[in-house]
Design an enzyme around this catalytic site. Structure first.
Site, PDB file in Angstrom:
ATOM      1  N   TYR A 144     -62.596 -32.577  41.787  1.00  0.00           N
ATOM      2  CA  TYR A 144     -62.704 -33.545  40.696  1.00  0.00           C
ATOM      3  C   TYR A 144     -61.324 -33.752  40.098  1.00  0.00           C
ATOM      4  CZ  TYR A 144     -64.062 -35.655  36.228  1.00  0.00           C
ATOM      5  OH  TYR A 144     -64.194 -36.497  35.138  1.00  0.00           O
ATOM      6  N   ASP A 239     -53.438 -30.961  41.579  1.00  0.00           N
ATOM      7  CA  ASP A 239     -54.135 -31.156  40.314  1.00  0.00           C
ATOM      8  C   ASP A 239     -54.385 -29.776  39.731  1.00  0.00           C
ATOM      9  OD1 ASP A 239     -55.816 -31.534  38.226  1.00  0.00           O
ATOM     10  OD2 ASP A 239     -57.185 -32.896  39.262  1.00  0.00           O
ATOM     11  N   LYS A 267     -56.044 -29.637  29.922  1.00  0.00           N
ATOM     12  CA  LYS A 267     -56.777 -28.496  29.386  1.00  0.00           C
ATOM     13  C   LYS A 267     -55.866 -27.527  28.615  1.00  0.00           C
ATOM     14  CE  LYS A 267     -60.756 -29.482  32.037  1.00  0.00           C
ATOM     15  NZ  LYS A 267     -60.941 -29.991  33.387  1.00  0.00           N
TER      16      LYS A 267
HETATM   17  C1  LIG Z   1     -60.986 -31.537  33.768  1.00  0.00           C
HETATM   18  C2  LIG Z   1     -60.259 -31.967  34.971  1.00  0.00           C
HETATM   19  C3  LIG Z   1     -59.654 -33.226  35.070  1.00  0.00           C
HETATM   20  C4  LIG Z   1     -59.846 -34.301  34.022  1.00  0.00           C
HETATM   21  O1  LIG Z   1     -59.327 -33.962  32.787  1.00  0.00           O
HETATM   22  P1  LIG Z   1     -59.872 -34.731  31.479  1.00  0.00           P
HETATM   23  O2  LIG Z   1     -59.014 -34.218  30.381  1.00  0.00           O
HETATM   24  O3  LIG Z   1     -61.320 -34.378  31.367  1.00  0.00           O
HETATM   25  O4  LIG Z   1     -59.692 -36.188  31.730  1.00  0.00           O
HETATM   26  C5  LIG Z   1     -58.885 -33.501  36.174  1.00  0.00           C
HETATM   27  N1  LIG Z   1     -58.717 -32.581  37.160  1.00  0.00           N
HETATM   28  C6  LIG Z   1     -59.291 -31.373  37.105  1.00  0.00           C
HETATM   29  C7  LIG Z   1     -59.040 -30.386  38.192  1.00  0.00           C
HETATM   30  C8  LIG Z   1     -60.103 -31.031  36.027  1.00  0.00           C
HETATM   31  O5  LIG Z   1     -60.713 -29.841  35.993  1.00  0.00           O
END
Ligand SMILES: *Cc1c(COP(=O)(O)O)cnc(C)c1O
Length: 433
Positions: A144, A239, A267
């Protein structure tokens, strides 16, 4: 345990908020519940509107590595708020944040702040396309990367939980440029790159997949991606929105020793406020406007409130060497959970790295989204409910991680393991029925 107030608030929320929640993963649908409404939180604990207290393993889905309402973070936010929350004009705090990120994350020489992980991945993909002049993006099933159009293909997290195949509203033309491959399948990546490497702008990957439960990269997988990107002139994007600052000061790239061209952060970097960032090699990042021609902007990007919360969090991580403590606590919890599952006779496949992990209710080895999906989600739902009754709040989905924070005490972990023993016993009984 009663949830009368939460249920009433949920019913009312459903009238004015789609599904009653502002992010689909908060819905309790996958575990047969309606969501709790939270009144307050401190340390490892959350308290719902009915006054029930839980040990929390969601931690706002990862940002709160120091626990809820950490005094240093609260103080930093309070001080910043008193001086104005945003100017739209540069501040020294932004410089300090950028230096901190460059210092901590091995592959980052320059960084741009945004307001969410989604913005970070969206911007990194645009930059990769701008730099390479190519259109295609390779990603992995069950990873994701936020709700970016081009990345919401065979996606993990809420999309996996709710069984949504991508999403309406994403044009075919956009989805067509995304190639999604089985996680950990380097052979398949090689085939795709051999066939169309010249059209691929980037391979984007969660270096530890943490949105389909937690799935670890196989030995050589990340290094193989690095090699293929270099060979075909594509950029490698890590990511690290979950893994950044969590697995180590320098994130997964430090742990696995593989350097991406671009890194997406989120995060933890916001310390509980809405923040994201992307960064990488100087010559690539310098292509961003205004020094370069790839455009991206943000009214509230780098605002002093968010920078203060993030800096306070990163400072503690850097100074207090928290990662070793997190590692040993998480190992203890995972071991306790495995023993509890064994004792109850429930088949569970446990994964963990540092302070994130997952207990898949399956007898198979989980190494990609396809094997993760072999999990018995009904057993997980029962486990979630039984744990909730015993004062432990887990992610309301099999396809999410547990997060341990520096605020989880030894006593919290022992209580959680005790709860798991009896909860798993109950799950076994329910399975037999
Ligand atoms: C949470 C998450 C996102 C998206 O971040 P948001 O602040 O919710 O837009 C993207 N990549 C990973 C791996 C995530 O866990």
């Amino acid at each position: 345990m009663v949830w009368d107030v939460s249920r009433r608030l949920y019913e009312e929320a459903c009238q004015v908020i789609p599904g009653g929640v502002n992010s689909p993963v908060r819905s309790g649908r996958a575990v047969g519940m309606t969501p709790l409404f939270i009144r307050e939180a401190r340390g490892s604990r959350i308290v719902d509107e009915d006054g029930n207290e839980y040990i929390d393993y969601v931690a706002s889905w990862g940002p709160l590595i120091l626990g809820h309402a950490h005094p240093g973070v609260v103080e930093a936010v309070r001080t910043a708020a008193g001086k104005g929350t945003s100017y739209g004009i540069p501040t020294e705090l932004e410089l300090r944040m950028a230096r901190m990120v460059v210092e901590m994350v091995p592959s980052i020489e320059m960084v741009r702040m945004v307001n969410s992980g989604t913005e970070a991945t969206m911007s990194a993909v645009r930059l990769a396309r701008g730099v390479t002049g190519r259109g295609k993006v390779v990603k992995f099933n069950g990873c994701y990367h936020g709700h970016v159009d081009s990345l919401l293909v065979k996606s993990g997290s809420g999309v996996a939980t709710l069984g949504i195949p991508g999403s309406p509203g994403i044009p075919h033309e956009v989805a067509r440029d995304t190639v999604s491959i089985r996680y950990n399948d380097l052979g398949a990546v090689r085939e795709v790159m051999d066939a169309m490497g010249g059209e691929v702008a980037a391979i984007i990957v969660e270096p530890v997949a943490a949105n389909m439960g937690v799935v670890l990269p196989r030995e050589g997988f990340l290094a193989g991606l690095r090699e293929l990107c270099t060979q075909h002139g594509a950029l490698l994007i890590f990511d690290e929105v979950i893994t950044g600052f969590r697995l180590a000061e320098g994130g997964a790239q430090q742990v696995y020793g593989v350097m991406p061209d671009l890194t997406c952060l989120g995060k933890i970097i916001g310390g509980g406020l809405p923040v994201g960032a992307y960064g990488g090699k100087r010559e690539i990042m310098a292509r961003m406007a205004p020094s370069g021609d790839v455009y991206q902007a943000g009214t509230l990007s780098g605002n002093p409130l968010a920078m203060s919360a993030g800096l306070a969090t990163l400072q503690v991580l850097k100074e207090e060497g928290i990662h070793e403590q997190l590692e040993s606590r998480a190992a203890y919890l995972a071991m306790g959970m495995a023993q509890a599952a064994d004792a109850a006779g429930v088949k569970v496949f446990q994964t963990r790295v540092g302070s994130i992990g997952c207990a898949f209710f399956t007898d198979r080895v989980v190494q990609d989204f396809e094997t993760a999906q072999s999990s018995d989600t009904r057993a997980y739902a029962a486990f979630f409910q039984e744990m909730l009754k015993r004062g432990v709040y887990l992610a309301p989905s099999q396809f999410e991680a547990f997060f341990i924070s520096a605020a989880h005490s030894q006593d919290d972990l022992d209580r959680t393991i005790e709860a798991a023993k009896s909860a798993l016993g109950r799950v076994k009984q329910l399975e037999a029925m």
